[in-house]
Motif scaffolding. Structure first.
Motif, PDB file in Angstrom:
ATOM      1  N   ASP A  52       0.846  -1.194   0.000  1.00 59.99           N
ATOM      2  CA  ASP A  52       0.000   0.000   0.000  1.00 59.99           C
ATOM      3  C   ASP A  52       0.880   1.242   0.000  1.00 59.99           C
ATOM      4  O   ASP A  52       1.310   1.726   1.046  1.00 59.99           O
ATOM      5  N   THR A  53       1.160   1.776  -1.173  1.00 54.90           N
ATOM      6  CA  THR A  53       2.055   2.926  -1.299  1.00 54.90           C
ATOM      7  C   THR A  53       1.383   4.238  -0.930  1.00 54.90           C
ATOM      8  O   THR A  53       2.008   5.295  -1.018  1.00 54.90           O
ATOM      9  N   ARG A  54       0.120   4.198  -0.492  1.00 62.82           N
ATOM     10  CA  ARG A  54      -0.542   5.426  -0.032  1.00 62.82           C
ATOM     11  C   ARG A  54      -0.092   5.803   1.375  1.00 62.82           C
ATOM     12  O   ARG A  54      -0.273   6.936   1.814  1.00 62.82           O
TER      13      ARG A  54
ATOM     14  N   THR B 110       0.136   9.250  10.620  1.00 63.54           N
ATOM     15  CA  THR B 110      -0.092   9.095   9.185  1.00 63.54           C
ATOM     16  C   THR B 110       0.513  10.262   8.425  1.00 63.54           C
ATOM     17  O   THR B 110       0.238  11.424   8.721  1.00 63.54           O
TER      18      THR B 110
ATOM     19  N   ALA C 282       1.949  11.335   4.189  1.00 66.40           N
ATOM     20  CA  ALA C 282       1.917  10.934   2.792  1.00 66.40           C
ATOM     21  C   ALA C 282       3.211  10.202   2.448  1.00 66.40           C
ATOM     22  O   ALA C 282       4.225  10.362   3.133  1.00 66.40           O
TER      23      ALA C 282
ATOM     24  N   TRP D 143       4.620  12.467  -1.921  1.00 62.12           N
ATOM     25  CA  TRP D 143       3.660  12.279  -3.009  1.00 62.12           C
ATOM     26  C   TRP D 143       2.296  12.016  -2.404  1.00 62.12           C
ATOM     27  O   TRP D 143       2.106  11.064  -1.660  1.00 62.12           O
ATOM     28  N   ALA D 144       1.342  12.875  -2.732  1.00 62.37           N
ATOM     29  CA  ALA D 144      -0.028  12.711  -2.247  1.00 62.37           C
ATOM     30  C   ALA D 144      -0.983  12.942  -3.412  1.00 62.37           C
ATOM     31  O   ALA D 144      -1.835  13.833  -3.390  1.00 62.37           O
ATOM     32  N   GLY D 145      -0.808  12.141  -4.459  1.00 66.12           N
ATOM     33  CA  GLY D 145      -1.546  12.377  -5.689  1.00 66.12           C
ATOM     34  C   GLY D 145      -0.904  13.473  -6.532  1.00 66.12           C
ATOM     35  O   GLY D 145      -1.286  13.704  -7.670  1.00 66.12           O
TER      36      GLY D 145
END
Length: 481
Positions: free
Chosen positions: A250-252, A275, A277, A296-298
């Motif tokens: 899960d790279t999120r 939590t 990113a 990276w967050a989208g």
């Protein structure tokens, strides 16, 4: 993965045979394919060669080619007082990145002394003159004859150890820092503290190795299971280790971990489990309470965060194609991104200040921050950091400044630019003012994945695909003999 090492002084034939047998057994351990069989007749033949000649080496390997494979490399060399050193190493070569360890044509380019003590020996070429040089932990550098080299130290250090014991070498630095194992790609994402005493490197996907050279504490291995480490940094006050990464599969999920390195072992001091990113890169800023976090967050984002809480102070959306490690200017006031359009950005305001005309994934500021060095499309170039205008561009190739450069570092005194080669594992040194090649050093067997340099420029560190960090007394090496 190095699984066995034996160093013997003036051994007899049975001792040599026993060492080779043990090395083969250890190197084969927990392996199934391309194993090296125990061959006493072959070991005795090697022992006879040791007795007959002052120096030499031999490689024994399992299988007929390819990796993974078991290897035993045995060498011998005679020192200034006639002692014969026999060194036997057994390893498992598991990945393509390290297969140079199995190539006889590569190994044949190295003399027996180099095979015996690779921690302290490298090939140096300065002004067209090629020499095999030794670097003692006391800082002395020169040919083995000029230093009265005794295997692991120069002659004076050997005498001091004979007189005082191990305490006589307490101030000597190691020549190499070994990783826990030999993972895919070896060691990378390297960082050193400004004083050059503390070093950290990413190993594989889940490990960070940390060394405190002055304290002489054992290497600390920090594991991040279920994730992938992407970068490491050490703060400007020499007190904290920063680690970024992302979850797997899960790279999120992201990682921003902070460790207090004034304790033994280092203690984690961030709010573990918070939590964040996915983290791509981390850069320690001049203020030890702040760091530059690339995540990276989208979208690609640069953030100034507080340490150890991770609180975001300010942030800036970057070009989606921003990749590679950021470089920080020596005064800490600007940084530059990598990517299709590299951008120089003010730290305090996060406002863009200049753009480079070409894309690159390797950048570094000059010692005074006035220039940016970059590698792209077979050229090493310098740009005006205020305008982005190209100042110098030099064509590169595999035998000069390398075409495939993974990392750059800059001499704080302003004389040199250091480039690590992905192709041949060499360290290339160019003049900072002209970018013309000044020197090359051949030490790693595998690519140089990362470079870091101490604030005073006396120590350069290189992390290699062969699973170790080399400690270069770089100024002494560049002075020649």
């Amino acid at each position: 993965m190095l699984k066995h090492e034996t160093k013997l002084i003036d051994p007899d034939a049975p001792q040599i045979v026993s060492a080779l047998t043990t090395a083969a057994v250890d190197a084969n351990r927990r392996c199934r394919a391309r194993l090296l069989g125990d061959d006493p007749a072959k070991w005795r033949k090697f022992a006879r060669a040791v007795a007959a000649k002052p120096e030499g080496w031999e490689m024994f390997r399992g299988g007929r080619g390819g990796v993974p494979a078991t290897q035993v490399l045995a060498s011998w060399w005679t020192d200034a007082i006639g002692r014969k050193h026999v060194v036997v190493r057994g390893r498992r070569v598991e990945y393509d990145e390290a297969k140079r360890l199995l190539l006889k044509e590569e190994l044949a380019a190295r003399p027996p002394l180099w095979h015996s003590y690779p921690e302290y020996v490298c090939r140096r070429t300065v002004a067209g003159v090629e020499q095999l040089v030794c670097a003692c932990g006391c800082g002395a550098v020169g040919t083995h004859d000029s230093l009265g080299w005794m295997g692991e130290t120069c002659g004076p250090c050997f005498d001091r150890k004979e007189e005082l014991g191990a305490a006589g070498l307490r101030s000597n630095l190691p020549g190499v820092l070994y990783g826990e194992r030999e993972p895919l790609g070896g060691l990378g994402a390297l960082a050193c503290s400004p004083d050059g005493d503390r070093v950290a490197a990413r190993e594989g996907d889940e490990l960070v190795c940390y060394w405190d050279m002055r304290a002489r504490t054992p290497r600390t291995v920090i594991e991040f299971s279920g994730g992938r480490v992407t970068d490491v940094a050490l703060t400007s006050d020499n007190q904290r280790l920063l680690v970024t990464g992302m979850g797997y599969p899960d790279t999120r999920i992201g990682l921003l971990a902070v460790f207090d390195v004034t304790t033994d072992p280092p203690q984690r001091i961030d709010a573990e489990g918070t939590t964040v990113a996915p983290g791509l890169r981390i850069v320690a800023l001049r203020d030890p309470e702040l760091a530059l976090f690339h995540r990276w967050a989208g979208r690609s984002v640069a953030e100034i965060v507080r340490i150890p809480s991770g609180e975001v102070v300010r942030s800036l959306d970057l070009d989606p194609d921003s990749y590679g490690r950021f470089a920080l200017s020596p005064d800490g006031k600007r940084f530059i991104t990598c990517g299709t359009v590299p951008v120089v950005i003010e730290v305090d305001s996060l406002c863009p200040a200049a753009r480079l005309p070409i894309g690159t994934n390797v950048v570094a500021f000059s010692h005074d921050g006035k220039r940016v060095f970059a590698q792209n499309n077979g050229r090493l170039a310098a740009y005006d950091s205020a305008t982005g205008t190209q100042i110098i561009s030099v064509k590169t190739d595999r035998d000069r400044v390398p075409d495939y450069t993974r990392t750059l570092a800059v001499d704080p005194a302003g004389e040199f630019v250091f480039a690590g080669s992905n192709y041949n594992g060499r360290l290339f040194v160019a003049r900072a003012d002209t970018l013309k090649l000044h020197a090359t050093f051949d030490w790693h067997l595998g690519p140089i994945n990362a470079l870091a340099i101490s604030a005073d420029g006396s120590r350069l560190f290189s992390a290699g695909g062969d699973g170790c960090v080399k400690v270069w007394p770089i100024r002494a090496l560049l002075r020649g003999t």
